[in-house]
Design a protein around this motif. Structure first.
Motif, short mmCIF file in Angstrom:
data_model
loop_
_atom_site.label_atom_id
_atom_site.label_comp_id
_atom_site.label_asym_id
_atom_site.label_seq_id
_atom_site.Cartn_x
_atom_site.Cartn_y
_atom_site.Cartn_z
N LEU A 32 0.76 -1.15 -0.01
CA LEU A 32 -0.16 0.00 0.18
C LEU A 32 0.83 1.07 -0.14
CD1 LEU A 32 -2.40 -1.28 2.72
CD2 LEU A 32 -3.02 -0.97 0.35
N ILE A 49 -8.43 0.49 3.33
CA ILE A 49 -7.47 -0.65 2.79
C ILE A 49 -7.91 -1.54 1.63
CG2 ILE A 49 -6.15 -2.83 3.53
CD1 ILE A 49 -5.71 -1.52 6.34
N SER A 53 -6.44 -1.88 -2.05
CA SER A 53 -6.30 -2.83 -2.55
C SER A 53 -6.79 -3.38 -3.69
CB SER A 53 -6.72 -4.23 -1.49
OG SER A 53 -7.86 -4.52 -1.53
N ILE A 87 -0.45 -5.26 2.82
CA ILE A 87 -1.75 -5.32 3.71
C ILE A 87 -1.58 -6.26 4.87
CG2 ILE A 87 -3.86 -6.43 3.42
CD1 ILE A 87 -4.06 -5.21 0.68
N ALA A 90 -0.05 -4.23 7.55
CA ALA A 90 -1.09 -3.15 8.15
C ALA A 90 -2.11 -3.87 8.91
CB ALA A 90 -1.74 -2.42 7.16
#
Length: 123
Positions: A32, A49, A53, A87, A90
């Motif tokens: 990201l 997110i 994505s 991801i 995160a």
């Protein structure tokens, strides 16, 4: 006949394992852009997110979340800054500061309240 059923069961199991690995691979492979949230709710962060994505996924599918958090936790506010995380990274950082865990399934990532009975190995 038993062989056909056995082959069918093995093919289904292999397809599910591939799909699971595919979802986990996406979470590990999609990097990201830098993320910065100031007093953003967990729900808003996960939606951001998810949106990013889809934009960054070569297949255009991205990561889907199935969220089963109670409202208090869904609306918990976080402040965080992440420089170009995957991801997976995160999500691990969210789980480190909030009582949630992420479980990778074939077509989505389940977001659940962390409880005494939860398997926390899948954070």
């Amino acid at each position: 006949m038993k062989r056909i059923v056995l082959v069918a069961v093995l093919l289904i199991a292999a397809a599910n394992a591939y799909a699971l690995e595919t979802m986990l691979s996406k979470a590990r492979d999609i990097t990201l852009p830098s993320l910065q949230y100031r007093e953003a709710t967990i729900g808003a962060i996960l939606e951001d997110i998810r949106t990013k994505s889809v934009e960054l996924d070569a297949e255009g599918l991205g990561i889907n979340f199935v969220i089963t958090l109670d409202n208090d936790l869904l609306n918990k506010q976080l402040t965080m800054t992440l420089n170009n995380p995957t991801i997976e990274r995160a999500l691990k950082l969210i789980a480190a500061v909030a009582p949630v865990y992420f479980q990778y399934e074939p077509s989505a990532v389940l977001v659940k309240n962390l409880s005494v009975n939860a398997d926390t190995t899948e954070k």
